[in-house]
Design an enzyme around this catalytic site. Structure first.
Site, PDB file in Angstrom:
ATOM      1  N   CYS A  57      -4.890   7.208  -1.630  1.00 61.72           N
ATOM      2  CA  CYS A  57      -3.501   7.150  -2.058  1.00 61.72           C
ATOM      3  C   CYS A  57      -3.262   5.776  -2.663  1.00 61.72           C
ATOM      4  O   CYS A  57      -3.824   4.788  -2.194  1.00 61.72           O
ATOM      5  CB  CYS A  57      -2.559   7.374  -0.868  1.00 61.72           C
ATOM      6  SG  CYS A  57      -0.794   7.262  -1.276  1.00 61.72           S
ATOM      7  N   CYS A  64      -4.488   4.111   1.866  1.00 61.94           N
ATOM      8  CA  CYS A  64      -3.463   3.894   0.854  1.00 61.94           C
ATOM      9  C   CYS A  64      -3.526   2.457   0.358  1.00 61.94           C
ATOM     10  O   CYS A  64      -3.604   1.527   1.166  1.00 61.94           O
ATOM     11  CB  CYS A  64      -2.080   4.182   1.437  1.00 61.94           C
ATOM     12  SG  CYS A  64      -1.937   5.821   2.184  1.00 61.94           S
ATOM     13  N   CYS A 103      14.110  -5.084  -6.256  1.00 60.51           N
ATOM     14  CA  CYS A 103      14.471  -4.242  -5.113  1.00 60.51           C
ATOM     15  C   CYS A 103      14.975  -5.135  -3.969  1.00 60.51           C
ATOM     16  O   CYS A 103      14.253  -6.019  -3.493  1.00 60.51           O
ATOM     17  CB  CYS A 103      13.265  -3.435  -4.652  1.00 60.51           C
ATOM     18  SG  CYS A 103      12.410  -2.543  -5.989  1.00 60.51           S
ATOM     19  N   CYS A 146       3.461  11.525  -2.736  1.00 60.03           N
ATOM     20  CA  CYS A 146       4.005  10.894  -1.539  1.00 60.03           C
ATOM     21  C   CYS A 146       5.286  10.196  -1.988  1.00 60.03           C
ATOM     22  O   CYS A 146       5.231   9.249  -2.766  1.00 60.03           O
ATOM     23  CB  CYS A 146       2.995   9.901  -0.974  1.00 60.03           C
ATOM     24  SG  CYS A 146       3.609   8.935   0.421  1.00 60.03           S
TER      25      CYS A 146
END
Length: 352
Positions: A134, A103, A63, A194
């Site tokens: 999360c 998270c 990425c 999410c």
């Protein structure tokens, strides 16, 4: 469309319709978004989450925006998977400063069989603290997804990042279809989604529209939609990208609010570079969730006391969860920490 008209949740948005939203006069767009926001949310409440990197760096994905990618030299210190106990201590600290959701993010292409037991213990332990849970762990298979659901994971974060058309310019090691498949597994397992994207990677307005169309046209809208502004990190291919125009960023938040009226729209990465006025406009546009604390995985984030000072000036309060009495929570925290301290899982999972 009248800004005050009742909004039906839709899953059939076209590019022409979304382009027309982006092209509205700025004040009209914000008025429409704020009006829709008020139909579904308290406009002066914002959901607060804390994000912890439980495994940092050396990710095999390429990425172009990510300092954790092993493909780029960004000077980031690589860290193995955190001990379960340390994760729980961080979660308890997050709860103490007002977060309602914790998270946990790991720089993996996908979680390994070796690491999954430790990840599941983290979920169970954080749940015992009274926080929503999360995780973002990369691509999941069906068995892993179900295991996370069985452990009590509330949300799974898996961003689409951008439109299908622009995606190949940013990532080549994972397909768009694989991302959508992971989201489908998450839904099938009964967890909440999410999922959002990043602005400022060189994408066009149509790409921003295309991202929102992918999210809004899912069978169910993501419960949480993080809209990130690229944090440019030296050593990544996007380090010299042009800054996103602040008004264009706010427009995207507003369009997301209109298209996904019942989702929490999260003002996410890049908030460190936003002044108070821009953040206030973001809340006006329908953003009603933030990450709270000093870091987002590996990049800076406004400190918690600054957030609370801004909230006070704007008359905003953190969203609250239904909770037990404080003494009950304190007992649960202490018990969870004791259980993890005594567990055979209390050591660095990646050292084995």
């Amino acid at each position: 469309m009248s800004a005050t008209a009742a909004i039906t949740t839709r899953h059939d948005w076209s590019l022409a319709e979304v382009r027309a939203l982006f092209e509205q006069p700025f004040n009209d767009l914000l008025f429409q978004a704020q009006s829709i926001h008020r139909q579904h949310f308290d406009p002066n409440r914002v959901q607060v989450s804390t994000l912890l990197s439980i495994k940092t760096g050396a990710c095999p994905e390429d990425c172009k925006y990510c300092p954790q990618s092993g493909h780029y030299n960004t000077g980031l210190d690589k860290e193995k998977l955190m001990e379960v106990q340390k994760v729980l201590e961080a979660a308890a600290e997050a709860k103490a400063i007002g977060s309602t959701r914790f998270c946990m993010g790991a720089a993996w292409k996908h979680p390994s069989a070796k690491d999954m037991p430790y990840v599941l213990e983290m979920v169970k332990g954080v749940k015992k603290l009274g926080l929503e849970t999360c995780m973002t762990l990369g691509r999941l298979d069906q068995e892993q997804t179900q295991a996370l659901a069985d452990a009590g994971l509330d949300y799974y974060n898996h961003n689409l990042d951008t439109s299908p058309e622009f995606y190949g310019s940013i990532i080549t090691t994972r397909t768009y279809g694989e991302r959508l498949q992971t989201l489908a597994y998450v839904r099938e397992a009964g967890m909440k989604i999410c999922s959002g994207g990043i602005l400022g990677m060189g994408e066009s307005v149509d790409d921003r529209a295309g991202l929102l169309i992918q999210l809004a046209n899912l069978p169910e809208h993501p419960e949480s939609v993080p809209i990130n502004m690229l944090v440019k990190v030296k050593g990544t291919p996007l380090a010299e990208e042009k800054d996103v125009d602040p008004f264009d960023f706010i427009r995207t938040l507003a369009v997301a609010r209109i298209m996904m009226p019942r989702s929490h729209v999260r003002l996410s990465a890049g908030r460190e570079a936003m002044n108070e006025q821009m953040q206030a406009l973001a809340f006006m546009a329908g953003a009603n969730s933030i990450f709270y604390g000093e870091k987002l995985l590996t990049t800076a984030n406004p400190q918690a006391d600054k957030d609370m000072a801004l909230f006070k000036r704007l008359g905003i309060k953190p969203e609250e969860r239904e909770e037990h009495a404080d003494e009950v929570h304190q007992a649960a925290i202490e018990q969870a920490l004791v259980e993890q301290r005594d567990s055979k899982l209390f050591y660095n999972a990646a050292s084995a």
